[in-house]
Scaffold this motif. Structure first.
Motif, PDB file in Angstrom:
ATOM      1  N   VAL A 100       7.497   2.287   9.984  1.00 41.43           N
ATOM      2  CA  VAL A 100       7.240   1.117   9.131  1.00 41.43           C
ATOM      3  C   VAL A 100       5.749   0.975   8.844  1.00 41.43           C
ATOM      4  CG1 VAL A 100       7.308  -1.411   9.037  1.00 41.43           C
ATOM      5  CG2 VAL A 100       9.307  -0.134   9.820  1.00 41.43           C
ATOM      6  N   ALA A 101       4.911   1.213   9.865  1.00 45.39           N
ATOM      7  CA  ALA A 101       3.468   1.089   9.687  1.00 45.39           C
ATOM      8  C   ALA A 101       2.959   2.075   8.627  1.00 45.39           C
ATOM      9  CB  ALA A 101       2.752   1.331  11.015  1.00 45.39           C
ATOM     10  N   ILE A 102       3.434   3.308   8.705  1.00 44.40           N
ATOM     11  CA  ILE A 102       2.990   4.333   7.753  1.00 44.40           C
ATOM     12  C   ILE A 102       3.514   4.045   6.346  1.00 44.40           C
ATOM     13  CG2 ILE A 102       3.225   6.770   7.119  1.00 44.40           C
ATOM     14  CD1 ILE A 102       3.271   7.398  10.122  1.00 44.40           C
ATOM     15  N   PHE A 103       4.825   3.785   6.256  1.00 40.14           N
ATOM     16  CA  PHE A 103       5.440   3.638   4.934  1.00 40.14           C
ATOM     17  C   PHE A 103       4.988   2.358   4.243  1.00 40.14           C
ATOM     18  CE2 PHE A 103       8.874   3.788   1.771  1.00 40.14           C
ATOM     19  CZ  PHE A 103       8.857   5.150   1.496  1.00 40.14           C
ATOM     20  N   SER A 104       4.845   1.262   4.994  1.00 39.12           N
ATOM     21  CA  SER A 104       4.392   0.004   4.387  1.00 39.12           C
ATOM     22  C   SER A 104       2.948   0.128   3.909  1.00 39.12           C
ATOM     23  CB  SER A 104       4.523  -1.152   5.376  1.00 39.12           C
ATOM     24  OG  SER A 104       3.711  -0.939   6.524  1.00 39.12           O
ATOM     25  N   THR A 105       2.130   0.839   4.671  1.00 36.76           N
ATOM     26  CA  THR A 105       0.743   1.063   4.265  1.00 36.76           C
ATOM     27  C   THR A 105       0.688   1.855   2.965  1.00 36.76           C
ATOM     28  OG1 THR A 105      -0.021   1.047   6.560  1.00 36.76           O
ATOM     29  CG2 THR A 105      -1.465   2.089   4.943  1.00 36.76           C
ATOM     30  N   PHE A 106       1.516   2.891   2.898  1.00 38.81           N
ATOM     31  CA  PHE A 106       1.575   3.710   1.685  1.00 38.81           C
ATOM     32  C   PHE A 106       2.005   2.877   0.474  1.00 38.81           C
ATOM     33  CE2 PHE A 106       4.265   6.246  -1.183  1.00 38.81           C
ATOM     34  CZ  PHE A 106       3.316   7.132  -1.662  1.00 38.81           C
ATOM     35  N   GLY A 109      -0.667   0.450  -0.615  1.00 42.94           N
ATOM     36  CA  GLY A 109      -1.750   1.175  -1.270  1.00 42.94           C
ATOM     37  C   GLY A 109      -1.417   1.523  -2.702  1.00 42.94           C
ATOM     38  N   VAL A 110      -0.170   1.932  -2.932  1.00 41.82           N
ATOM     39  CA  VAL A 110       0.276   2.265  -4.286  1.00 41.82           C
ATOM     40  C   VAL A 110       0.364   1.005  -5.149  1.00 41.82           C
ATOM     41  CG1 VAL A 110       2.197   3.159  -5.651  1.00 41.82           C
ATOM     42  CG2 VAL A 110       1.509   4.337  -3.553  1.00 41.82           C
ATOM     43  N   ILE A 111       0.904  -0.072  -4.576  1.00 39.34           N
ATOM     44  CA  ILE A 111       1.056  -1.331  -5.326  1.00 39.34           C
ATOM     45  C   ILE A 111      -0.301  -1.865  -5.789  1.00 39.34           C
ATOM     46  CG2 ILE A 111       1.687  -3.773  -5.111  1.00 39.34           C
ATOM     47  CD1 ILE A 111       4.010  -2.842  -3.299  1.00 39.34           C
ATOM     48  N   PHE A 112      -1.287  -1.800  -4.890  1.00 41.97           N
ATOM     49  CA  PHE A 112      -2.613  -2.318  -5.226  1.00 41.97           C
ATOM     50  C   PHE A 112      -3.511  -1.264  -5.885  1.00 41.97           C
ATOM     51  CE2 PHE A 112      -1.269  -5.404  -1.996  1.00 41.97           C
ATOM     52  CZ  PHE A 112      -1.583  -6.584  -2.658  1.00 41.97           C
ATOM     53  N   ARG A 113      -2.913  -0.102  -6.162  1.00 42.40           N
ATOM     54  CA  ARG A 113      -3.590   0.981  -6.885  1.00 42.40           C
ATOM     55  C   ARG A 113      -4.927   1.370  -6.239  1.00 42.40           C
ATOM     56  NH1 ARG A 113      -2.497  -0.814 -13.239  1.00 42.40           N
ATOM     57  NH2 ARG A 113      -0.219  -0.820 -13.072  1.00 42.40           N
ATOM     58  N   LEU A 114      -4.886   1.555  -4.933  1.00 44.92           N
ATOM     59  CA  LEU A 114      -6.071   2.027  -4.237  1.00 44.92           C
ATOM     60  C   LEU A 114      -6.306   3.497  -4.552  1.00 44.92           C
ATOM     61  CD1 LEU A 114      -5.529   0.464  -0.692  1.00 44.92           C
ATOM     62  CD2 LEU A 114      -6.884  -0.456  -2.572  1.00 44.92           C
ATOM     63  N   GLU A 115      -7.537   3.928  -4.425  1.00 42.55           N
ATOM     64  CA  GLU A 115      -7.847   5.336  -4.665  1.00 42.55           C
ATOM     65  C   GLU A 115      -7.146   6.202  -3.623  1.00 42.55           C
ATOM     66  OE1 GLU A 115     -12.003   6.072  -4.977  1.00 42.55           O
ATOM     67  OE2 GLU A 115     -12.356   4.432  -6.376  1.00 42.55           O
ATOM     68  N   ASP A 116      -6.846   7.443  -4.026  1.00 39.74           N
ATOM     69  CA  ASP A 116      -6.069   8.337  -3.171  1.00 39.74           C
ATOM     70  C   ASP A 116      -6.666   8.493  -1.771  1.00 39.74           C
ATOM     71  OD1 ASP A 116      -4.597   8.580  -5.423  1.00 39.74           O
ATOM     72  OD2 ASP A 116      -4.968  10.717  -5.756  1.00 39.74           O
ATOM     73  N   HIS A 117      -7.974   8.702  -1.692  1.00 36.82           N
ATOM     74  CA  HIS A 117      -8.595   8.951  -0.389  1.00 36.82           C
ATOM     75  C   HIS A 117      -8.524   7.718   0.506  1.00 36.82           C
ATOM     76  CE1 HIS A 117     -12.020   7.006  -2.422  1.00 36.82           C
ATOM     77  NE2 HIS A 117     -12.483   6.756  -1.217  1.00 36.82           N
ATOM     78  N   LEU A 118      -8.493   6.521  -0.094  1.00 33.80           N
ATOM     79  CA  LEU A 118      -8.352   5.298   0.696  1.00 33.80           C
ATOM     80  C   LEU A 118      -6.944   5.178   1.263  1.00 33.80           C
ATOM     81  CD1 LEU A 118     -10.274   2.600  -1.402  1.00 33.80           C
ATOM     82  CD2 LEU A 118     -10.944   3.585   0.797  1.00 33.80           C
ATOM     83  N   VAL A 119      -5.944   5.467   0.440  1.00 28.91           N
ATOM     84  CA  VAL A 119      -4.550   5.385   0.886  1.00 28.91           C
ATOM     85  C   VAL A 119      -4.308   6.346   2.040  1.00 28.91           C
ATOM     86  CG1 VAL A 119      -2.132   5.682   0.236  1.00 28.91           C
ATOM     87  CG2 VAL A 119      -3.745   4.695  -1.408  1.00 28.91           C
TER      88      VAL A 119
END
Length: 230
Positions: A100-106, A109-119
């Motif tokens: 859950v920690a990994i998938f929710s973070t991912f 990150g996608v929802i808020f359109r963070l840069e790839d290296h940040l995600v």
């Protein structure tokens, strides 16, 4: 050798200063994991010490991360019979928590359109620092960013966990310990000690298993998630 001694003393001295401030003024700003790095950065700037020089001088403290983490195994040994009784439940809980920690973070990150290296650097944030650095390196993230995210996660988890426990009326040592170890790793385990040695035992186990599980997922799930955002 002199540089190592001086920088080690400087780092420990600043940490002890911040701990004293935290005892007198228990607010977020005076958390050692927040204020100590700020003071170190300011001191390095004033003394004109480069980051490379500091890293070389702080090697002794850096190498102590591993033994310090392993030391958490002491309460596990003392409560080994209880651990054996609930081992299956602990493993299932930490696996679900890690996933859950990994998938929710991912997803966030996608929802808020963070840069790839940040995600990618955010993905291993829920495990203890030594393991997070290794996972971050393995998946092509930025270890320095991962360390920052790990610290933020640990500090926030340690701060807000007691309030969440009161709100949800979570009172058992197992539930508190597993939640703290899974969500806030070493900082959470330190906080778990305030609830007793048994809670610290479960927190330690959650931290260890979460590290192992996340490291394993780092070779499978994380590269797949990384390929989705690349």
């Amino acid at each position: 050798m002199i540089d190592i001694i001086l920088i080690t003393l400087l780092t420990i001295g600043l940490y002890r200063l911040v701990k004293a401030l935290e005892r007198s003024f228990p607010i977020l700003l005076f958390q050692p994991l927040i204020l100590t790095p700020i003071l170190i950065i300011l001191t390095l700037s004033l003394l004109d010490i480069s980051v490379e020089q500091y890293e070389q001088g702080a090697k002794l403290l850096t190498h102590m991360l591993g033994p310090a983490t392993i030391a958490f195994a002491i309460p596990v040994y003392k409560h080994f019979d209880t651990v054996k009784k609930y081992l299956g439940l602990i493993l299932v809980s930490t696996f679900i928590g890690s996933f859950v920690a990994i998938f929710s973070t991912f997803l966030l990150g996608v929802i808020f359109r963070l840069e790839d290296h940040l995600v990618v650097s955010l993905l291993p944030r829920s495990i203890t620092t030594p393991l997070a650095i290794e996972v971050s390196t393995e998946i092509g993230a930025v270890p320095a960013l991962t360390v920052i995210f790990v610290i933020i996660t640990g500090v926030l988890g340690g701060l807000f966990a007691p309030k969440i426990f009161r709100l949800l009326q979570i009172e058992t040592s197992m539930a508190r310990g597993l939640a703290l170890g899974m969500a806030a790793h070493a900082v959470g385990t330190n906080r778990a000690l305030t609830y007793g040695e048994e809670a610290a035992t479960y927190s330690t186990l959650a931290m260890i298993f979460a590290g192992i599980i996340t490291t394993s997922l780092g070779l499978t799930l994380l590269p797949w998630l990384y390929s989705l955002i690349s």
